[in-house]
Scaffold this active site. Sequence first.
Site, PDB file in Angstrom:
ATOM      1  N   PRO A   1      77.677  39.106  12.408  1.00  0.00           N
ATOM      2  CA  PRO A   1      77.985  38.025  11.451  1.00  0.00           C
ATOM      3  C   PRO A   1      76.867  36.988  11.385  1.00  0.00           C
ATOM      4  O   PRO A   1      76.508  36.527  10.290  1.00  0.00           O
ATOM      5  CB  PRO A   1      79.288  37.425  12.004  1.00  0.00           C
ATOM      6  CG  PRO A   1      79.922  38.540  12.785  1.00  0.00           C
ATOM      7  CD  PRO A   1      78.773  39.316  13.394  1.00  0.00           C
ATOM      8  N   TYR A   2      76.308  36.654  12.533  1.00  0.00           N
ATOM      9  CA  TYR A   2      75.190  35.703  12.553  1.00  0.00           C
ATOM     10  C   TYR A   2      74.002  36.246  11.750  1.00  0.00           C
ATOM     11  O   TYR A   2      73.386  35.523  10.955  1.00  0.00           O
ATOM     12  CB  TYR A   2      74.787  35.427  14.014  1.00  0.00           C
ATOM     13  CG  TYR A   2      73.475  34.710  14.177  1.00  0.00           C
ATOM     14  CD1 TYR A   2      73.353  33.356  13.836  1.00  0.00           C
ATOM     15  CD2 TYR A   2      72.344  35.358  14.657  1.00  0.00           C
ATOM     16  CE1 TYR A   2      72.147  32.690  13.979  1.00  0.00           C
ATOM     17  CE2 TYR A   2      71.135  34.697  14.804  1.00  0.00           C
ATOM     18  CZ  TYR A   2      71.045  33.369  14.459  1.00  0.00           C
ATOM     19  OH  TYR A   2      69.844  32.707  14.595  1.00  0.00           O
TER      20      TYR A   2
END
Lengths: 211, 211
Positions: A125-126
């Site tokens: 996600p980052y």
Amino acid sequence: MAKVLVIGASGQIGKQATGKLLELGHHVIAPVRSPEKLSDIDNSNLSVIEQDLEKDFSSHFEGVDVVVFTAGSGGNTGADKTIMIDLWAAQKAVDYTKRAKVPKFIMVSSIGAGDPDSIQGEMRPYLVAKHVADEYLIKSGVNHIILRPGTLLNEPGTHLVRTDMPDNQDEAVIPREDVATAIVESVGRTSEDNLITYLFKGDEPISKVFD
Amino acid sequence: MAKVLVIGASGQIGKQATGKLLELGHHVIAPVRSPEKLSDIDNSNLSVIEQDLEKDFSSHFEGVDVVVFTAGSGGNTGADKTIMIDLWAAQKAVDYTKRAKVPKFIMVSSIGAGDPDSIQGEMRPYLVAKHVADEYLIKSGVNHIILRPGTLLNEPGTHLVRTDMPDNQDEAVIPREDVATAIVESVGRTSEDNLITYLFKGDEPISKVFD
């Protein structure tokens, strides 16, 4: 000497970059949530301003020569902050840069941000957020340098890097100090060409990468 | 009759939209993580395929007439899923749509996604993700309809809506069933013009909005 807006100046990389920029005589504008984190730097070329990046921070861009974006979670804070800072504040920084006609934007990105789907696990996600922010910058038309360092180490810099992907994952590392040095070299770079580069520990002087 | 790819067909809105599309004789392709969630629908025009949206789902777009994207968290799952589904899977769905030359993309977005900074509180990271995905769709060149419903209610639909923002926040609501109906009307809409619309409980027939 340049007037450099460092977004994320109280972070681990941002603070080292700020120190190095000041050493060279640059003026640094540092909008940070906690000004006390920079209170140990005593330099009249440093302007520390209290600023929450989740609020409007457009006022700091006027007359700036270079914007450095090194704020964010590094994947370690909650994903809600990843959205609000690594993605949203980054996109707004690009918008403000464009509006104020700042001639250069330096983005501290990450290995894996070029193709988040190639990565498995918790960092994804980052890396998606970083990818989307990088793409936004690339498509903005703003002159940019995007730095994609490997896994960050807290050890003294060597001022020596490589920009090709190591075969061995264990070698895809770099001291934070060398990323800070790469920011400083990026500020001083005279070419107007956009540049996206990996950064790993290596044997080439950092200055050569940003010739 | 159209071949409609419904991404998020097992969700609260997606399942009602799927049912209504099948009633009208459309063919629905439903890639879902948990096929059993659709096992109560017995219709030979429904193709249920097991698919994790965090993996490559490009194979479902060939020969499709309309893509509906109604997957996601609604702000209720973790922000990591908001990044991976509401933002990243949505952008990939747009890419796949473009590549497969699907002529229409219907995005179920949200009130507030147009200007996430106007909203305070916990929903903001979700609205940023929806905003960025919507912008990606708008800039893609893909013919699109973006639906921005108000607060969703679990009550029977009225088939009557308004598309202007109510003065009273309490009136900025809509039954999920009416959003499902809006999706069906969007599928049947013949205009090629892009459309972005709010959707609230009101007194205009839904069909008129998508004339």
